[in-house]
Design a protein around this motif. Sequence first.
Motif, PDB file in Angstrom:
ATOM      1  N   MET A 445       0.828  -1.201   0.000  1.00 24.91           N
ATOM      2  CA  MET A 445       0.000   0.000   0.000  1.00 24.91           C
ATOM      3  C   MET A 445       0.869   1.261   0.000  1.00 24.91           C
ATOM      4  O   MET A 445       0.555   2.247  -0.670  1.00 24.91           O
ATOM      5  N   GLY A 446       1.974   1.205   0.758  1.00 22.34           N
ATOM      6  CA  GLY A 446       2.891   2.336   0.778  1.00 22.34           C
ATOM      7  C   GLY A 446       3.483   2.598  -0.596  1.00 22.34           C
ATOM      8  O   GLY A 446       3.651   3.750  -1.005  1.00 22.34           O
ATOM      9  N   GLY A 447       3.806   1.539  -1.325  1.00 20.68           N
ATOM     10  CA  GLY A 447       4.331   1.701  -2.680  1.00 20.68           C
ATOM     11  C   GLY A 447       3.321   2.343  -3.606  1.00 20.68           C
ATOM     12  O   GLY A 447       3.662   3.235  -4.404  1.00 20.68           O
ATOM     13  N   ILE A 448       2.052   1.907  -3.525  1.00 16.81           N
ATOM     14  CA  ILE A 448       1.000   2.485  -4.369  1.00 16.81           C
ATOM     15  C   ILE A 448       0.786   3.957  -4.035  1.00 16.81           C
ATOM     16  O   ILE A 448       0.682   4.819  -4.916  1.00 16.81           O
ATOM     17  N   VAL A 449       0.727   4.259  -2.737  1.00 16.50           N
ATOM     18  CA  VAL A 449       0.545   5.645  -2.294  1.00 16.50           C
ATOM     19  C   VAL A 449       1.720   6.511  -2.734  1.00 16.50           C
ATOM     20  O   VAL A 449       1.542   7.658  -3.168  1.00 16.50           O
ATOM     21  N   LEU A 450       2.929   5.976  -2.650  1.00 16.42           N
ATOM     22  CA  LEU A 450       4.118   6.729  -3.048  1.00 16.42           C
ATOM     23  C   LEU A 450       4.087   7.066  -4.536  1.00 16.42           C
ATOM     24  O   LEU A 450       4.398   8.196  -4.941  1.00 16.42           O
ATOM     25  N   VAL A 451       3.704   6.084  -5.361  1.00 12.15           N
ATOM     26  CA  VAL A 451       3.624   6.350  -6.807  1.00 12.15           C
ATOM     27  C   VAL A 451       2.580   7.426  -7.091  1.00 12.15           C
ATOM     28  O   VAL A 451       2.815   8.342  -7.898  1.00 12.15           O
ATOM     29  N   SER A 452       1.417   7.336  -6.435  1.00  6.31           N
ATOM     30  CA  SER A 452       0.375   8.339  -6.675  1.00  6.31           C
ATOM     31  C   SER A 452       0.842   9.718  -6.216  1.00  6.31           C
ATOM     32  O   SER A 452       0.526  10.737  -6.853  1.00  6.31           O
ATOM     33  N   TRP A 453       1.611   9.788  -5.123  1.00  3.17           N
ATOM     34  CA  TRP A 453       2.146  11.067  -4.662  1.00  3.17           C
ATOM     35  C   TRP A 453       3.140  11.633  -5.678  1.00  3.17           C
ATOM     36  O   TRP A 453       3.129  12.829  -5.974  1.00  3.17           O
ATOM     37  N   LEU A 454       3.999  10.758  -6.210  1.00  2.96           N
ATOM     38  CA  LEU A 454       4.982  11.216  -7.184  1.00  2.96           C
ATOM     39  C   LEU A 454       4.302  11.775  -8.429  1.00  2.96           C
ATOM     40  O   LEU A 454       4.721  12.811  -8.974  1.00  2.96           O
ATOM     41  N   VAL A 455       3.242  11.090  -8.902  1.00  2.30           N
ATOM     42  CA  VAL A 455       2.513  11.568 -10.080  1.00  2.30           C
ATOM     43  C   VAL A 455       1.903  12.936  -9.797  1.00  2.30           C
ATOM     44  O   VAL A 455       2.024  13.885 -10.600  1.00  2.30           O
ATOM     45  N   SER A 456       1.258  13.069  -8.639  1.00  3.10           N
ATOM     46  CA  SER A 456       0.637  14.355  -8.282  1.00  3.10           C
ATOM     47  C   SER A 456       1.689  15.439  -8.074  1.00  3.10           C
ATOM     48  O   SER A 456       1.499  16.594  -8.469  1.00  3.10           O
ATOM     49  N   PHE A 457       2.817  15.083  -7.455  1.00  2.02           N
ATOM     50  CA  PHE A 457       3.855  16.067  -7.198  1.00  2.02           C
ATOM     51  C   PHE A 457       4.474  16.563  -8.509  1.00  2.02           C
ATOM     52  O   PHE A 457       4.803  17.748  -8.647  1.00  2.02           O
ATOM     53  N   VAL A 458       4.643  15.665  -9.485  1.00  2.00           N
ATOM     54  CA  VAL A 458       5.150  16.085 -10.790  1.00  2.00           C
ATOM     55  C   VAL A 458       4.193  17.074 -11.437  1.00  2.00           C
ATOM     56  O   VAL A 458       4.604  18.096 -12.019  1.00  2.00           O
ATOM     57  N   GLN A 459       2.892  16.836 -11.324  1.00  2.00           N
ATOM     58  CA  GLN A 459       1.904  17.771 -11.868  1.00  2.00           C
ATOM     59  C   GLN A 459       2.027  19.136 -11.192  1.00  2.00           C
ATOM     60  O   GLN A 459       2.037  20.180 -11.849  1.00  2.00           O
ATOM     61  N   VAL A 460       2.138  19.108  -9.869  1.00  2.00           N
ATOM     62  CA  VAL A 460       2.241  20.355  -9.116  1.00  2.00           C
ATOM     63  C   VAL A 460       3.533  21.083  -9.443  1.00  2.00           C
ATOM     64  O   VAL A 460       3.570  22.311  -9.604  1.00  2.00           O
ATOM     65  N   TYR A 461       4.610  20.354  -9.562  1.00  2.00           N
ATOM     66  CA  TYR A 461       5.917  20.950  -9.809  1.00  2.00           C
ATOM     67  C   TYR A 461       5.951  21.656 -11.171  1.00  2.00           C
ATOM     68  O   TYR A 461       6.579  22.704 -11.331  1.00  2.00           O
ATOM     69  N   ARG A 462       5.255  21.068 -12.156  1.00  2.00           N
ATOM     70  CA  ARG A 462       5.263  21.636 -13.508  1.00  2.00           C
ATOM     71  C   ARG A 462       4.148  22.662 -13.727  1.00  2.00           C
ATOM     72  O   ARG A 462       4.006  23.211 -14.816  1.00  2.00           O
ATOM     73  N   LEU A 463       3.363  22.894 -12.697  1.00  2.10           N
ATOM     74  CA  LEU A 463       2.224  23.799 -12.806  1.00  2.10           C
ATOM     75  C   LEU A 463       2.674  25.256 -12.668  1.00  2.10           C
ATOM     76  O   LEU A 463       3.371  25.618 -11.720  1.00  2.10           O
ATOM     77  N   LYS A 464       2.268  26.088 -13.616  1.00  3.30           N
ATOM     78  CA  LYS A 464       2.545  27.514 -13.550  1.00  3.30           C
ATOM     79  C   LYS A 464       1.377  28.225 -12.900  1.00  3.30           C
ATOM     80  O   LYS A 464       0.225  27.843 -13.065  1.00  3.30           O
ATOM     81  N   THR A 465       1.693  29.300 -12.175  1.00  2.00           N
ATOM     82  CA  THR A 465       0.651  30.002 -11.418  1.00  2.00           C
ATOM     83  C   THR A 465      -0.451  30.508 -12.335  1.00  2.00           C
ATOM     84  O   THR A 465      -1.638  30.407 -12.016  1.00  2.00           O
ATOM     85  N   SER A 466      -0.097  31.051 -13.487  1.00  3.45           N
ATOM     86  CA  SER A 466      -1.108  31.573 -14.412  1.00  3.45           C
ATOM     87  C   SER A 466      -2.034  30.475 -14.908  1.00  3.45           C
ATOM     88  O   SER A 466      -3.247  30.669 -15.035  1.00  3.45           O
ATOM     89  N   GLN A 467      -1.455  29.297 -15.171  1.00  2.62           N
ATOM     90  CA  GLN A 467      -2.282  28.159 -15.600  1.00  2.62           C
ATOM     91  C   GLN A 467      -3.192  27.696 -14.473  1.00  2.62           C
ATOM     92  O   GLN A 467      -4.339  27.315 -14.700  1.00  2.62           O
ATOM     93  N   ALA A 468      -2.668  27.697 -13.254  1.00  2.00           N
ATOM     94  CA  ALA A 468      -3.460  27.250 -12.107  1.00  2.00           C
ATOM     95  C   ALA A 468      -4.656  28.152 -11.885  1.00  2.00           C
ATOM     96  O   ALA A 468      -5.781  27.691 -11.654  1.00  2.00           O
ATOM     97  N   ILE A 469      -4.430  29.487 -11.964  1.00  2.00           N
ATOM     98  CA  ILE A 469      -5.549  30.405 -11.761  1.00  2.00           C
ATOM     99  C   ILE A 469      -6.592  30.217 -12.850  1.00  2.00           C
ATOM    100  O   ILE A 469      -7.796  30.302 -12.610  1.00  2.00           O
ATOM    101  N   ALA A 470      -6.138  29.886 -14.057  1.00  2.00           N
ATOM    102  CA  ALA A 470      -7.064  29.654 -15.180  1.00  2.00           C
ATOM    103  C   ALA A 470      -7.718  28.286 -15.119  1.00  2.00           C
ATOM    104  O   ALA A 470      -8.601  27.976 -15.905  1.00  2.00           O
ATOM    105  N   GLY A 471      -7.223  27.398 -14.209  1.00  2.00           N
ATOM    106  CA  GLY A 471      -7.789  26.060 -14.077  1.00  2.00           C
ATOM    107  C   GLY A 471      -7.324  25.094 -15.122  1.00  2.00           C
ATOM    108  O   GLY A 471      -8.031  24.178 -15.500  1.00  2.00           O
ATOM    109  N   LYS A 472      -6.112  25.327 -15.663  1.00  2.00           N
ATOM    110  CA  LYS A 472      -5.593  24.467 -16.715  1.00  2.00           C
ATOM    111  C   LYS A 472      -4.254  23.889 -16.301  1.00  2.00           C
ATOM    112  O   LYS A 472      -3.449  24.553 -15.680  1.00  2.00           O
ATOM    113  N   LEU A 473      -4.031  22.655 -16.688  1.00  2.00           N
ATOM    114  CA  LEU A 473      -2.746  21.995 -16.447  1.00  2.00           C
ATOM    115  C   LEU A 473      -1.967  21.904 -17.747  1.00  2.00           C
ATOM    116  O   LEU A 473      -2.553  21.740 -18.820  1.00  2.00           O
TER     117      LEU A 473
END
Length: 864
Positions: A445-473
């Motif tokens: 379960m820890g491995g599955i949770v870790l992978v899902s965190w990494l995927v979400s963190f990559v999305q967050v890391y590559r997210l620009k503030t202007s895109q976030a305010i516009a609701g776009k990734l």
Amino acid sequence: MKRRQPPRLPEWLLGLLCREELLEEIMGDMCEYHELLSHQPAWKRHLLYWFHSFQFLRPRMIKKLPMGQNSSFFGLFTANLRMAFRSYSKNKLVSGLSLATLVFGVVCFQLVYAWIRNEQSMDDFHSKGDRIHLVVGKLNPDTDWNAFDVQRMFNINYGEIPHVEKSMVVHSYRPDEIKLVSKGMGHRGKALIVDSTFFDFFDFKLTRGDCDVLNDPQSIVITKSFANRVFGKEDPMGQVVDIKCDQTGTYKVAGLVENIPSNSSISFDFLVPRQSSRFWRRMPQNLILSDPFFDQATFDDDMAVAKAQSTRFPESVLSSFPLKSIYLDRSVEIPLFAKYGNRTNNQTMEGVALVLLLITLVSFVNLQTSLQLTLVRKIGVKYMIGASRFDVGLEIAVSRLIYLFAGGGLAFLLYQWLFPYYVGLLELDLDSTPSFDMMSMFTVMGGIVLVSWLVSFVQVYRLKTSQAIAGKLSLKIPRLQRILTTLQYAITILLLVATTVVFLQLGYMLNKDTGLHQHDIVQTDFFEMMPNQAQDSVAMEGMMRQHDYVLNQLNNHPGIRTVSQGTIPIDMAFESSWKIASDGNEYTPVYTMPADPHYDDLFGMELVEGRFFSDTLDSNNDNKLVINEAAKAYWGIDDISQVKLTTNTRSSNQVDYTIIGVVKDYHYQHLSHKIRPLILSFSIYRDTDLLVRVEEGHVDDVVVFLGDLYREVNPGGIFTYQTMEDKIDAQYAAEKRLSSIYLTFSIVALVLSSIGLFTFAFHETRRRTKEVGIRKVSGAGFEQVFWLLNLSFLKSVAVAFLLATPLVWYLMSMWLDNFAYRVELSWWIFAGVALVVLAVAMATVLWQTISLSKASPVESLRYE
């Protein structure tokens, strides 16, 4: 010896998170703990090392981190915990599905892994298991390996063979061949007649008594479960019991063994010292304990030299098999082993476990990705007020930790509840190991949770503030979801087709005409093994009178059509060496089976030439044989009256046998084999099982009669019986178990895949809500909305079907090639699975489509 280094990642995390003034002391403690784990297996050493490192992640040990609000790490952790719970409350559906997917998927994986782990660890608990070998031989080079009494047959002294420390002779008695009598009550169980060196070989745990207990010829050792069955709440130690089989004797219980673990290929209910009697009728096996310098090729050469001193069977070959290899390789089949494994089934189960893990991972990542997409603007606002990517990453990590600990606890409780039903339903022999199971599930379960965190963190890391305010990734997540969902459905289709094929093949084998009468035939063990006449001639005469009485009673019963003695001809033939007597060729192995003069009538055998055995023309153990058509064709016999057969496995002298008849071929083995040559010989003991063919519609009445008659001649005994239908079902138990496993986990895969598709539809429906409102204002109806939202989903299912079809066709064709008689892979199997998957997929997305199509366009246009 190279010193094992501790894992670096836990040390790096502790260095990152812990206060610097405490770091040196923490690292010293970690190094000492790693040294203490040096005797553990690598996987367990790493797992325990990780758990130990978590103990240092306490508030007073964690350093202050420079973050947006200059708050402590613990304070920020607490704040993120509250925000995570608020987010779960706001998104109950996705959060609940995420938790259910994680728990359900990991529990199913662990159930499969428990079976795999049990198979992989078979006999590992014996500390000397790698040094235990079974001595085997071939009476001629063309026969299969067999385990017989090599020591006695060739007069071999294992003490003179280099690198052999100890040897042991073992006789195995089935429950129907031996009985332990206590206070006048008989109790049947599996017995091993062993030398006093038994506990020098095996590490079966003695809870009472010592390892030298078998030195006393009048002492026996019993398992705890058998002791409870025989003595109830009484103390078994010191109890006096009688053993009855072909030998009789009085013994004292002097040892108690812990119940046999599920990862043992050898099982027994009680152990009897072999030296307590001179002769035991069951064929023994020879085991040797080698030293660490044992070499198989050298041993074979040494055995060849030792064998050469004997004139018997000059063509024979001797060798040995490691104990641990026999379970999976099934190189020999002997009663010492209670069960055998199957490498193909192991690989299949490993594939099922991997599939379940992959589907669970994909479903959970999809769900969490969809949830993350709804929080894009919130993340943008956090960036604008000064939050760092580390702050947002920590918030995501805290939310995942809640899934880990909540899911881990629920999964453990669900697993403990399901485990007994799982074992019972699939008729598995598994022991529960709660501590290991909990650690295993938390790790997965820890491995599955870790992978899902990494995927979400990559999305967050590559997210620009202007895109976030516009609701776009910037990432095209819907495409990623579509790929993952397609992969899920491809795997699910593969499992469903495999399940269908296995069920069809099983039904074909269970219903195929074997060439024998299969119904209304009952087999029962009425007689104890005949005692040694030299040891107990009075008992021998009494059992002979009992035998005649029972046969007379059965033949006079109006509901019984035929009475015979022998075994139901299902996987009961044994190999022996035969050849045409006048032929100079070598002996070849041919299957042989005992039969009496009534055997043909009982099973409805069709005679194609000559005659069958007769009470008036033949005697027991006469030199006469009946063969099947396959044997006649195998030897190229034109006229059976002109040909005699001979064997070198029945006596030291060559004896010729007359062929008196030929029966039509019938299936006497698993349908994975074609019909092979078979020899029937009139060779029946008086204590052989009784076979009764019952008049149609009288089975229940006859079984009651048999039970009453059994208790009359065996006071205190327990009547048991088996029908031929039961025997055929048992013959295909492995295929039945495989089909049940496939069905169970195919349903699981379909459910988890549907959750993944639901996630896909959930996100797409939210994303296109405003678009649907605009189209409805423009006059679009339900049909247009349906195809707008669901066409991409259906394309994913269609692509999954195209991907899975050729692969599953290839795999199941390979599996069916293992059977000489098999079903065909028809197109309708694939069409049926496609319709089922499509129906489930439509049901999954239809609810959201209907809800959105019925929503007011005004509300849809207001949706953000």
